[in-house]
Design a protein around this motif. Structure first.
Motif, PDB file in Angstrom:
ATOM      1  N   VAL A  50       0.993  -1.006   0.036  1.00  0.00           N
ATOM      2  CA  VAL A  50      -0.134   0.091  -0.085  1.00  0.00           C
ATOM      3  C   VAL A  50       0.893   1.243   0.048  1.00  0.00           C
ATOM      4  O   VAL A  50       2.146   1.154   0.544  1.00  0.00           O
ATOM      5  CB  VAL A  50      -0.881   0.142   1.033  1.00  0.00           C
ATOM      6  N   THR A  51       0.345   2.219  -0.640  1.00  0.00           N
ATOM      7  CA  THR A  51       0.999   3.614  -0.407  1.00  0.00           C
ATOM      8  C   THR A  51       0.120   4.702   0.450  1.00  0.00           C
ATOM      9  O   THR A  51      -0.975   4.655   0.186  1.00  0.00           O
ATOM     10  CB  THR A  51       1.105   4.077  -1.925  1.00  0.00           C
ATOM     11  N   TYR A  52       0.727   5.191   1.463  1.00  0.00           N
ATOM     12  CA  TYR A  52       0.028   6.107   2.457  1.00  0.00           C
ATOM     13  C   TYR A  52       0.149   7.410   1.894  1.00  0.00           C
ATOM     14  O   TYR A  52       1.583   7.778   1.732  1.00  0.00           O
ATOM     15  CB  TYR A  52       0.225   5.862   3.813  1.00  0.00           C
ATOM     16  N   ALA A  53      -0.453   8.402   1.797  1.00  0.00           N
ATOM     17  CA  ALA A  53      -0.328   9.797   1.784  1.00  0.00           C
ATOM     18  C   ALA A  53      -0.404  10.572   2.991  1.00  0.00           C
ATOM     19  O   ALA A  53      -1.563  10.197   3.679  1.00  0.00           O
ATOM     20  CB  ALA A  53      -1.306  10.454   0.741  1.00  0.00           C
ATOM     21  N   PHE A  54       0.538  11.239   3.699  1.00  0.00           N
ATOM     22  CA  PHE A  54       0.295  12.082   4.945  1.00  0.00           C
ATOM     23  C   PHE A  54       0.235  13.548   4.516  1.00  0.00           C
ATOM     24  O   PHE A  54       0.966  14.102   3.610  1.00  0.00           O
ATOM     25  CB  PHE A  54       1.655  11.898   5.619  1.00  0.00           C
ATOM     26  N   PHE A  55      -0.847  14.178   5.417  1.00  0.00           N
ATOM     27  CA  PHE A  55      -0.935  15.372   4.962  1.00  0.00           C
ATOM     28  C   PHE A  55      -1.739  16.229   6.343  1.00  0.00           C
ATOM     29  O   PHE A  55      -1.919  15.645   7.233  1.00  0.00           O
ATOM     30  CB  PHE A  55      -2.134  15.690   3.732  1.00  0.00           C
ATOM     31  N   ILE A  56      -1.708  17.724   6.352  1.00  0.00           N
ATOM     32  CA  ILE A  56      -2.097  18.366   7.332  1.00  0.00           C
ATOM     33  C   ILE A  56      -2.907  19.343   6.797  1.00  0.00           C
ATOM     34  O   ILE A  56      -2.721  19.954   5.768  1.00  0.00           O
ATOM     35  CB  ILE A  56      -1.070  19.038   8.082  1.00  0.00           C
ATOM     36  N   ARG A  57      -3.985  19.744   7.280  1.00  0.00           N
ATOM     37  CA  ARG A  57      -5.217  20.629   6.930  1.00  0.00           C
ATOM     38  C   ARG A  57      -5.036  22.280   7.018  1.00  0.00           C
ATOM     39  O   ARG A  57      -5.638  22.876   6.574  1.00  0.00           O
ATOM     40  CB  ARG A  57      -6.658  20.145   7.618  1.00  0.00           C
ATOM     41  N   ARG A  58      -3.822  22.387   7.500  1.00  0.00           N
ATOM     42  CA  ARG A  58      -3.365  24.004   7.494  1.00  0.00           C
ATOM     43  C   ARG A  58      -2.014  24.056   6.917  1.00  0.00           C
ATOM     44  O   ARG A  58      -1.267  23.315   6.933  1.00  0.00           O
ATOM     45  CB  ARG A  58      -3.749  24.793   8.854  1.00  0.00           C
ATOM     46  N   PRO A  59      -1.525  25.036   6.491  1.00  0.00           N
ATOM     47  CA  PRO A  59      -0.056  25.437   6.230  1.00  0.00           C
ATOM     48  C   PRO A  59       0.685  25.476   7.302  1.00  0.00           C
ATOM     49  O   PRO A  59       0.664  25.786   8.298  1.00  0.00           O
ATOM     50  CB  PRO A  59      -0.157  26.890   5.675  1.00  0.00           C
TER      51      PRO A  59
END
Length: 400
Positions: A50-59
């Protein structure tokens, strides 16, 4: 093969406490139950890549180093290969919702790590952004990270110190001096040093019975160290600062003596009041008073506590007494707005010690991860299509 992404070689990472892998039983106990159950289901019905994408909802500013170091050690313990596509290396600006990285590997061995990985990613990225903000607001001033007492245990302290170092280095790239150290030894390597900075708390002055005596005790024990003296204990900042200077004229002349202003917000620095504070600032930086100011901005300029007027008053007193080489260290409530006001007033601060600001305001600090590919086939829940690697390539093509 494990990929070592660029942009995560910050000082101190190799000795980081957070990077120490936990036993599987501890990981199981600290992760969310649905991730544990997912691991068991996948192990039973057949693993997949699998490939996970990591992100945050603010700059934020990217600060993934501790998370990736911990992941590397855990996956080595599990003998499970994985790869990292670090879209935003350490110190990069990251927009709201932009993937910071993609991690690809065994679903069985990644599923139960998501909770802990997110804990080690979200808050450092937000804290790095906050550290950058204050450093760039006072670009000619050195900063010390003194946030340990405001952290909920050592793991949080380590994450915040790492974040301050990342934010500080990013500010340095933009022309600021940034963060040069922290208050204790354990996290000092993040700043390229071995020891924490600092000399005395207020308690030592209370023990000694006078500010001068506390300075004498410290210098007798640590004669090679720069002598930084708190001068607000008895409410006689000017009187006690000059008394210490006269007691240690050689240190003062060598620039090895500093006065730390930490006057609390319930009173003015010795000899000041609203009218005199206004006069001091009107003499040194009149333009800072001519613009519209909020109540908090006025307080930072001419109010109680460690105001711009208080810093200028201390500088005037030291210079007039013949101690121009003595430095001023300021602490107490230094966030972005206060730093910006100090910059506006050209307050002659050599070093700022900041404590609660870096780990403050924990809304919007939460990182998120979604699987975007199963055995090479892109798939993500509706509404998160922007995370797909193919979507990112299309977006980058449009920007180009």
């Amino acid at each position: 093969m494990t990929q070592s992404p660029k942009g995560t070689d910050a000082p101190g990472l190799k000795t980081a406490y957070t990077a120490t892998p936990l036993p599987d039983a501890t990981i199981h106990a600290r992760t969310d139950s649905y991730f544990n159950r997912t691991r068991e289901i996948v192990s039973h019905f057949g693993d997949c890549q699998v490939t996970y994408a990591f992100f945050i909802r603010r700059p934020v500013i990217s600060a993934p180093g501790l998370m990736l170091e911990w992941l590397k050690n855990v996956m080595a313990e599990r003998n499970s290969p994985y790869t990292v596509d670090l879209v935003h290396p350490e110190g990069d600006w990251v927009g709201a919702g932009e993937p910071l990285m993609y991690i690809t590997g065994s679903f069985t061995h990644l599923a139960d790590l998501e909770t802990l990985l997110l804990q080690k990613l979200g808050s450092p990225c937000v804290a790095a952004h906050r550290a950058y903000q204050i450093a760039i607001s006072l670009p000619d001033t050195r900063f010390l990270a003194m946030d340990a007492r405001h952290c909920a245990g050592f793991e949080m302290q380590e994450l915040m110190a790492y974040a301050a170092s990342v934010g500080g280095r990013t500010a340095q790239r933009d022309g600021a001096i940034g963060f040069v150290g922290t208050a204790n030894d354990a996290v000092a390597p993040f700043f390229g040093t071995q020891d924490g900075a600092g000399t005395m708390p207020h308690a030592l002055i209370g023990y000694a019975g006078s500010t001068v005596r506390a300075a004498e005790m410290f210098h007798e024990m640590y004669p090679e160290a720069t002598l930084v003296v708190l001068v607000d204990y008895f409410g006689q900042e000017i009187t006690d600062a000059l008394a210490v200077c006269r007691r240690f004229p050689e240190l003062a002349a060598e620039g090895r003596l500093a006065m730390r202003l930490d006057t609390h917000g319930g009173r003015f620095l010795e000899g000041l009041n609203p009218q005199l504070s206004y006069a001091v600032l009107d003499r040194h930086a009149p333009e800072s008073l001519r613009r519209y100011r909020s109540d908090s901005e006025l307080r930072y300029l001419i109010g109680t506590g460690v105001s711009a007027a208080a810093v200028w008053r201390m500088r005037d007193a030291l210079d007039e007494a013949g101690f121009p080489q003595v430095k001023i260290i300021a602490s107490s409530g230094f966030g972005v707005t206060k730093c910006a006001c100090m910059a506006d007033a050209r307050a002659p601060i050599d070093i700022v010690g900041t404590g609660s600001f870096i780990p403050d305001r924990w809304n919007e600090t939460y990182a998120t991860a979604d699987i975007v590919s199963y055995n090479g086939v892109e798939r993500v829940k509706i509404g998160r299509e922007f995370l797909l690697p193919s979507s990112q390539k299309i977006q980058k093509g449009k920007e180009a």
